[in-house]
Write an enzyme that holds these catalytic residues in place. Structure first.
Site, mmCIF file in Angstrom:
data_model
loop_
_atom_site.group_PDB
_atom_site.id
_atom_site.type_symbol
_atom_site.label_atom_id
_atom_site.label_comp_id
_atom_site.label_asym_id
_atom_site.label_seq_id
_atom_site.Cartn_x
_atom_site.Cartn_y
_atom_site.Cartn_z
ATOM 1 N N THR A 170 0.830 -1.207 0.000
ATOM 2 C CA THR A 170 0.000 0.000 0.000
ATOM 3 C C THR A 170 0.862 1.254 0.000
ATOM 4 O O THR A 170 1.745 1.413 0.848
ATOM 5 C CB THR A 170 -0.896 0.005 1.254
ATOM 6 O OG1 THR A 170 -1.680 -1.185 1.275
ATOM 7 C CG2 THR A 170 -1.804 1.221 1.269
ATOM 8 N N GLU A 171 0.625 2.136 -0.973
ATOM 9 C CA GLU A 171 1.344 3.411 -1.092
ATOM 10 C C GLU A 171 2.865 3.237 -1.070
ATOM 11 O O GLU A 171 3.608 4.080 -0.614
ATOM 12 C CB GLU A 171 0.896 4.379 0.008
ATOM 13 C CG GLU A 171 -0.599 4.619 0.056
ATOM 14 C CD GLU A 171 -1.160 5.244 -1.212
ATOM 15 O OE1 GLU A 171 -0.404 5.936 -1.916
ATOM 16 O OE2 GLU A 171 -2.349 5.036 -1.506
ATOM 17 N N MET A 172 3.313 2.079 -1.567
ATOM 18 C CA MET A 172 4.742 1.749 -1.664
ATOM 19 C C MET A 172 5.471 1.781 -0.317
ATOM 20 O O MET A 172 6.672 2.049 -0.256
ATOM 21 C CB MET A 172 5.447 2.655 -2.679
ATOM 22 C CG MET A 172 5.005 2.358 -4.075
ATOM 23 S SD MET A 172 6.204 2.876 -5.302
ATOM 24 C CE MET A 172 5.444 2.206 -6.761
ATOM 25 N N TRP A 324 5.723 6.580 -0.898
ATOM 26 C CA TRP A 324 5.913 7.514 -2.018
ATOM 27 C C TRP A 324 5.136 8.814 -1.802
ATOM 28 O O TRP A 324 5.005 9.623 -2.711
ATOM 29 C CB TRP A 324 5.537 6.858 -3.346
ATOM 30 C CG TRP A 324 4.080 6.583 -3.606
ATOM 31 C CD1 TRP A 324 3.049 6.609 -2.715
ATOM 32 C CD2 TRP A 324 3.503 6.237 -4.874
ATOM 33 N NE1 TRP A 324 1.872 6.303 -3.336
ATOM 34 C CE2 TRP A 324 2.104 6.064 -4.661
ATOM 35 C CE3 TRP A 324 4.011 6.061 -6.155
ATOM 36 C CZ2 TRP A 324 1.238 5.713 -5.693
ATOM 37 C CZ3 TRP A 324 3.139 5.713 -7.176
ATOM 38 C CH2 TRP A 324 1.775 5.538 -6.946
#
Length: 469
Positions: A170-172, A324
């Site tokens: 999730t979301e890097m 990120w």
């Protein structure tokens, strides 16, 4: 170092012109798109707690999905399919589609699911695993993390005929420990951000490996070249505007000849939603593969292909989680204030009860309530990244987002305690909940009977009125 100088520095120093003698080796471009839409909560009031167990704003969720489908998903999928056929095996992309998005495709836009399946059938598209709920569970509980990842991987295999071997959290979000967990689950490569504070002098344009378990390869996002498309493309105040495919390939050719892979990771909504069709974003995407293949020594590859063909140059050390998001590339977008932390901790405090729950409705709500967007809406960062946060936020204030979420979570908590009682108080709560449900059912039944009686009574009166006329 200000943004404009940093971009100049990265293009003219870290991405300096290559030595022509080193130009014979083919290098790689990895295109990966995040596809995610949360299930937004309806305005859930304090007085709804214990009375109404449905938390979702169906109208908004369907409206947003249909808008993004029309503007972004369908036209971009159609364009990618044409490009894949046109370039005959030389153009490849990958997707990380959350389970929450897949669920909404089924509900509101089955034609999008079919278009992704058409892309899968080309053999040129890789689908990555992630957490089904697009959650932050990896930061809390390894077992629940593994359960969600397995649920998502099974979903991907069922829909697209691929068993994922690449992972994107999730979301890097990534750290050494998270990478080790992913490696233990059998994945061979994981994607994350090429954050300045973890790279230092190193380039993101190489394959790395996990610092604890080197069997896990790590691909790092080139955030400058990714954000040139995702964020700066339509900015007419940008010194590089307008961005064309040929100009972009020139930048790729300026990258050091020894660099092996450029990872371009971005939201799929970049195409048509964040950057509208009128900006020329679809023309740019349509021209890019041909320009890359004709005018550079780059080829397109998926994450798993890169992990198979390249050797890691070194471990990448990430002791604290990165993402990120925002300038900081950390977790503050979701856990940066006390409201977010309280919501996060109270949610996962329910996990021992959830693990014993067999109710499919409760388990589905448990997944939906974990979606990271609910915490993102509570963010109080109003400086450099405030505009980005407000763009995605359906609430007027972070406080409103917090109250709304905690009301829904309170109701869920009552239900889970009632479903899995452990002491006399929980048993009493379960009995009370059952009594309330039976009372509501009885009231509804009586109201229905009363309505029928009124209708019967009104019919003779209406007949008598007609006969008098």
């Amino acid at each position: 170092m200000n943004d404009s100088f940093e971009l100049f520095f990265m293009r003219t120093d870290n991405h300096r012109s290559p030595n022509p003698n080193k130009f014979h080796d083919m290098r790689n471009i990895c295109f990966c798109f995040q596809v995610h839409q949360p299930l937004r909560l309806r305005r859930y009031r304090f007085f709804d707690i214990g009375n109404d167990h449905y938390y979702y704003d169906d109208y908004t969720n369907e409206s947003v999905m249909r808008k993004v489908v029309a503007k972004s998903y369908l036209p971009t999928n159609e364009l990618l399919l044409k490009l894949i056929h046109k370039h005959k095996g030389k153009f490849k992309v990958s997707f990380s589609i959350s389970g929450v998005a897949l669920e909404q495709f089924r509900l509101y836009a089955p034609e999008v699911l079919e278009s992704f399946q058409q892309l899968a059938q080309t053999g040129q598209v890789e689908f990555l695993a992630e957490t089904w709920a697009h959650s932050l569970v990896a930061l809390k509980d390894p077992n629940e993390f593994k359960r969600q990842v397995e649920l998502h991987a099974n979903n991907i295999e069922e829909l697209f005929g691929q068993k994922p071997t690449a992972f994107r959290n999730t979301e890097m979000i990534y750290s050494d420990l998270l990478g080790e967990m992913v490696a233990s689950m059998g994945y061979k490569v994981m994607l994350t951000e090429g954050a300045k504070h973890i790279l230092g002098w190193k380039s993101p344009n190489y394959l790395y490996c996990n610092a604890i378990n080197p069997r896990l390869k790590v691909l790092l996002r080139n955030y400058v070249l990714s954000d040139d498309i995702a964020f700066r493309f339509s900015n007419q105040n940008w010194s590089q505007w307008p961005l064309t495919a040929d100009k972009y390939v020139d930048w790729l050719n300026q990258i050091d000849g020894k660099d092996e892979v450029v990872n371009l990771f971005m939201d799929y909504e970049t195409f048509g939603e964040h950057q509208w069709r009128e900006t020329g974003i679809f023309d740019f995407l349509g021209a890019l593969p041909g320009a890359v293949l004709k005018k550079s020594n780059f080829q397109f590859a998926t994450p798993s292909e890169i992990a198979d063909k390249l050797q890691p140059v070194s471990p990448i050390h990430v002791p604290n989680p990165i993402s990120w998001a925002d300038e900081e590339r950390d977790l503050t977008a979701w856990l940066g204030n006390e409201m977010q932390q309280e919501a996060f901790n109270k949610m996962y405090a329910l996990l021992p009860k959830v693990n014993k729950c067999q109710d499919p409705k409760l388990m589905k709500d448990w997944l939906y309530l974990q979606t990271s967007d609910h915490l993102y809406y509570m963010c109080t960062k109003y400086f450099s990244d405030g505009a980005v946060h407000s763009y995605f936020n359906p609430y007027e204030t972070p406080y409103e987002a917090f109250i709304n979420y905690m009301n829904a979570l309170s109701d869920f908590s009552i239900r889970i305690h009632a479903a899995v009682p452990e002491n006399n108080q929980d048993v009493e709560l379960a009995n009370l909940s059952t009594l309330l449900e039976k009372k509501d059912e009885k009231i509804m039944k009586l109201e229905a009977e009363l309505k029928k009686m009124r209708e019967k009574k009104s019919k003779p009166a209406a007949k008598a009125e007609k006969s008098n006329v």
